[in-house]
Design a protein around this motif. Sequence first.
Motif, PDB file in Angstrom:
ATOM      1  N   THR A 172       0.833  -1.202   0.000  1.00 31.98           N
ATOM      2  CA  THR A 172       0.000   0.000   0.000  1.00 31.98           C
ATOM      3  C   THR A 172       0.869   1.254   0.000  1.00 31.98           C
ATOM      4  O   THR A 172       2.070   1.188   0.259  1.00 31.98           O
ATOM      5  CB  THR A 172      -0.931   0.025   1.224  1.00 31.98           C
ATOM      6  OG1 THR A 172      -0.162   0.287   2.407  1.00 31.98           O
ATOM      7  CG2 THR A 172      -1.665  -1.299   1.382  1.00 31.98           C
ATOM      8  N   ALA A 173       0.228   2.407  -0.294  1.00 31.87           N
ATOM      9  CA  ALA A 173       0.977   3.657  -0.494  1.00 31.87           C
ATOM     10  C   ALA A 173       2.117   3.413  -1.467  1.00 31.87           C
ATOM     11  O   ALA A 173       3.252   3.849  -1.278  1.00 31.87           O
ATOM     12  CB  ALA A 173       1.492   4.218   0.832  1.00 31.87           C
ATOM     13  N   ALA A 174       1.797   2.703  -2.528  1.00 28.97           N
ATOM     14  CA  ALA A 174       2.819   2.124  -3.403  1.00 28.97           C
ATOM     15  C   ALA A 174       3.510   3.118  -4.317  1.00 28.97           C
ATOM     16  O   ALA A 174       4.479   2.766  -4.993  1.00 28.97           O
ATOM     17  CB  ALA A 174       2.198   1.005  -4.248  1.00 28.97           C
ATOM     18  N   ALA A 175       3.042   4.368  -4.357  1.00 30.62           N
ATOM     19  CA  ALA A 175       3.722   5.374  -5.181  1.00 30.62           C
ATOM     20  C   ALA A 175       4.806   6.112  -4.408  1.00 30.62           C
ATOM     21  O   ALA A 175       5.450   7.011  -4.955  1.00 30.62           O
ATOM     22  CB  ALA A 175       2.706   6.374  -5.734  1.00 30.62           C
ATOM     23  N   SER A 176       5.021   5.742  -3.163  1.00 28.25           N
ATOM     24  CA  SER A 176       6.075   6.354  -2.356  1.00 28.25           C
ATOM     25  C   SER A 176       7.447   6.006  -2.908  1.00 28.25           C
ATOM     26  O   SER A 176       7.590   5.148  -3.792  1.00 28.25           O
ATOM     27  CB  SER A 176       5.976   5.856  -0.908  1.00 28.25           C
ATOM     28  OG  SER A 176       6.230   4.459  -0.855  1.00 28.25           O
ATOM     29  N   ASP A 192       1.525  -3.008   4.700  1.00 33.02           N
ATOM     30  CA  ASP A 192       0.642  -1.851   4.715  1.00 33.02           C
ATOM     31  C   ASP A 192       1.298  -0.664   5.403  1.00 33.02           C
ATOM     32  O   ASP A 192       1.645  -0.719   6.583  1.00 33.02           O
ATOM     33  CB  ASP A 192      -0.649  -2.224   5.445  1.00 33.02           C
ATOM     34  CG  ASP A 192      -1.604  -1.052   5.582  1.00 33.02           C
ATOM     35  OD1 ASP A 192      -1.579  -0.172   4.697  1.00 33.02           O
ATOM     36  OD2 ASP A 192      -2.365  -1.016   6.564  1.00 33.02           O
ATOM     37  N   ALA A 193       1.454   0.430   4.659  1.00 34.49           N
ATOM     38  CA  ALA A 193       2.037   1.660   5.193  1.00 34.49           C
ATOM     39  C   ALA A 193       0.991   2.576   5.817  1.00 34.49           C
ATOM     40  O   ALA A 193       1.346   3.554   6.469  1.00 34.49           O
ATOM     41  CB  ALA A 193       2.771   2.417   4.085  1.00 34.49           C
ATOM     42  N   ILE A 194      -0.295   2.270   5.638  1.00 39.36           N
ATOM     43  CA  ILE A 194      -1.365   3.156   6.104  1.00 39.36           C
ATOM     44  C   ILE A 194      -1.634   2.938   7.589  1.00 39.36           C
ATOM     45  O   ILE A 194      -1.672   3.865   8.378  1.00 39.36           O
ATOM     46  CB  ILE A 194      -2.653   2.940   5.288  1.00 39.36           C
ATOM     47  CG1 ILE A 194      -2.355   3.068   3.785  1.00 39.36           C
ATOM     48  CG2 ILE A 194      -3.716   3.933   5.724  1.00 39.36           C
ATOM     49  CD1 ILE A 194      -1.794   4.398   3.364  1.00 39.36           C
ATOM     50  N   GLY A 195      -1.845   1.702   7.970  1.00 45.14           N
ATOM     51  CA  GLY A 195      -2.023   1.363   9.381  1.00 45.14           C
ATOM     52  C   GLY A 195      -3.447   1.465   9.850  1.00 45.14           C
ATOM     53  O   GLY A 195      -4.101   0.468  10.138  1.00 45.14           O
ATOM     54  N   GLY A 196      -3.991   2.674   9.957  1.00 43.80           N
ATOM     55  CA  GLY A 196      -5.339   2.862  10.455  1.00 43.80           C
ATOM     56  C   GLY A 196      -6.387   2.667   9.376  1.00 43.80           C
ATOM     57  O   GLY A 196      -6.093   2.560   8.189  1.00 43.80           O
ATOM     58  N   GLY A 197      -7.646   2.592   9.817  1.00 44.34           N
ATOM     59  CA  GLY A 197      -8.739   2.446   8.869  1.00 44.34           C
ATOM     60  C   GLY A 197      -9.008   1.007   8.490  1.00 44.34           C
ATOM     61  O   GLY A 197      -8.634   0.064   9.193  1.00 44.34           O
ATOM     62  N   ARG A 198      -9.621   0.816   7.316  1.00 47.29           N
ATOM     63  CA  ARG A 198     -10.110  -0.505   6.904  1.00 47.29           C
ATOM     64  C   ARG A 198      -9.344  -1.102   5.728  1.00 47.29           C
ATOM     65  O   ARG A 198      -9.795  -2.090   5.140  1.00 47.29           O
ATOM     66  CB  ARG A 198     -11.597  -0.405   6.546  1.00 47.29           C
ATOM     67  CG  ARG A 198     -12.484   0.153   7.655  1.00 47.29           C
ATOM     68  CD  ARG A 198     -13.949   0.122   7.251  1.00 47.29           C
ATOM     69  NE  ARG A 198     -14.425  -1.251   7.136  1.00 47.29           N
ATOM     70  CZ  ARG A 198     -14.988  -1.937   8.130  1.00 47.29           C
ATOM     71  NH1 ARG A 198     -15.139  -1.374   9.314  1.00 47.29           N
ATOM     72  NH2 ARG A 198     -15.407  -3.169   7.939  1.00 47.29           N
ATOM     73  N   LEU A 199      -8.201  -0.513   5.360  1.00 40.54           N
ATOM     74  CA  LEU A 199      -7.507  -1.017   4.176  1.00 40.54           C
ATOM     75  C   LEU A 199      -6.960  -2.424   4.400  1.00 40.54           C
ATOM     76  O   LEU A 199      -7.089  -3.297   3.521  1.00 40.54           O
ATOM     77  CB  LEU A 199      -6.376  -0.071   3.773  1.00 40.54           C
ATOM     78  CG  LEU A 199      -5.647  -0.420   2.471  1.00 40.54           C
ATOM     79  CD1 LEU A 199      -6.629  -0.605   1.312  1.00 40.54           C
ATOM     80  CD2 LEU A 199      -4.622   0.645   2.116  1.00 40.54           C
ATOM     81  N   ALA A 200      -6.335  -2.686   5.535  1.00 37.87           N
ATOM     82  CA  ALA A 200      -5.848  -4.047   5.816  1.00 37.87           C
ATOM     83  C   ALA A 200      -7.007  -5.035   5.778  1.00 37.87           C
ATOM     84  O   ALA A 200      -6.880  -6.157   5.267  1.00 37.87           O
ATOM     85  CB  ALA A 200      -5.152  -4.081   7.169  1.00 37.87           C
ATOM     86  N   TYR A 234       3.543  -1.640   8.608  1.00 35.51           N
ATOM     87  CA  TYR A 234       4.880  -1.099   8.857  1.00 35.51           C
ATOM     88  C   TYR A 234       4.892   0.430   8.892  1.00 35.51           C
ATOM     89  O   TYR A 234       5.944   1.044   9.069  1.00 35.51           O
ATOM     90  CB  TYR A 234       5.873  -1.604   7.809  1.00 35.51           C
ATOM     91  CG  TYR A 234       5.782  -0.941   6.458  1.00 35.51           C
ATOM     92  CD1 TYR A 234       6.648   0.102   6.123  1.00 35.51           C
ATOM     93  CD2 TYR A 234       4.849  -1.351   5.513  1.00 35.51           C
ATOM     94  CE1 TYR A 234       6.569   0.720   4.885  1.00 35.51           C
ATOM     95  CE2 TYR A 234       4.767  -0.743   4.271  1.00 35.51           C
ATOM     96  CZ  TYR A 234       5.632   0.288   3.962  1.00 35.51           C
ATOM     97  OH  TYR A 234       5.556   0.907   2.734  1.00 35.51           O
ATOM     98  N   GLY A 235       3.716   1.055   8.742  1.00 27.46           N
ATOM     99  CA  GLY A 235       3.629   2.508   8.752  1.00 27.46           C
ATOM    100  C   GLY A 235       2.351   2.976   9.421  1.00 27.46           C
ATOM    101  O   GLY A 235       1.463   2.166   9.729  1.00 27.46           O
ATOM    102  N   SER A 236       2.255   4.280   9.639  1.00 23.89           N
ATOM    103  CA  SER A 236       1.087   4.862  10.313  1.00 23.89           C
ATOM    104  C   SER A 236       0.660   6.144   9.622  1.00 23.89           C
ATOM    105  O   SER A 236       0.501   7.189  10.262  1.00 23.89           O
ATOM    106  CB  SER A 236       1.409   5.138  11.787  1.00 23.89           C
ATOM    107  OG  SER A 236       1.743   3.958  12.474  1.00 23.89           O
TER     108      SER A 236
END
Length: 385
Positions: A188-192, A256-264, A295-297
């Motif tokens: 996730t956040a794969a354009a970083s 997953d770099a997002i951490g919060g929410g429902r993406l995982a 691995y991120g927040s």
Amino acid sequence: MSVSDPASTRMELPTEALELRSTVTSDGRLVLTLESITVPLPQAHEVVVAVEATPLNPSDLGLLLGPADLSTMTVAGTAERPRVIAAIPESAMPSLSARIDRSMKVGNEGAGTVVAAGSAVSHLLGLKVGMFGGAMYTQLRTLPAADCVPLPEGASMADGASMFVNPLTALAMVETMHAEGHRALVHTAAASNLGQMLNRICLSDGVPLVNIVRSESQAQLLRSAGASHVVDNSAADFAETLEDAIGATGATIAFDAIGGGRLANAILHAMERSLSRAAAFSRYGSTTHKQVYIYGSLDRGPTVLDRTYGMAWGIGGFLLTPFLQKIGPEGEARLRSRVASELKTTFASHYTATVSFRELLDPVRLSAIARRATGEKYLIDPSLP
């Protein structure tokens, strides 16, 4: 003022340097300051590096800024030594108890020139090196020579500044995938910067990769770089396209770099639906294990899981340092060697801007950096006035 110790330093060395510090006070404030430090002379196996580039990674920002409310920022001190102060929500203070009233050094990695060297590593004097070991937001850093890697010919300080955290994390993801018996992965956040590195690694190594991004422009960026499976989680058909991409690749592990929410949660659902297509019905779900590592927040809110994807799944945290400890010195050396050899290709980093300490401590600039926007990365040059 400077001193010279012919037995160890072999050149004139300043006795003082400026270092950026972050402090959480007992009365609920974040205070950022530039402190004068005494530069330790190197021991036999140590070097002193004049830091010329050090990145602001998300992990660095987490320590630098904590959960402070940056809308409350004020600046005190002087133009040469600005002091940034911001309020910390009362609800966040219990989680910060271990660092209250402690002046914290910041910065995981950096690059610079060796300006002093101990007697056992004097051959490094004058070399440009990348460094990993913390406390890099400083003008002069004394550290073991083993924590430095000479930059390859043609590499700039900006190239070397980010040759550890993102490259080694991206490689660690692929290594973990193989070690745990998976054949493809989701990111996730794969354009970083890290995401683009991971895409290049997977293309080179033949690893199927599902890239989750947050906009169509980010999707186009990765497709132009050769990515086969890019899913925009802002699109109306996100769930369906994610399931199709996971089905096409067979991915059963995600980072997953997002951490919060429902993406995982959404990723686990897509994996389960994909696996269930070819399996007989079971009230316990598929028997294939599905794993998400956070691995991120980027989203500091709660991670929401509805647990309706069977019983063969796991979710946990992922950090680089424990992974490196697990693979040991030989494994780490193997990964570092690959990074050094592909520093300007596979592991190239791109920066939005380079700032001085004083520019960083400008509230407008600091607010922009704190957004942690995907694809935006800033570099500090402590040698700038």
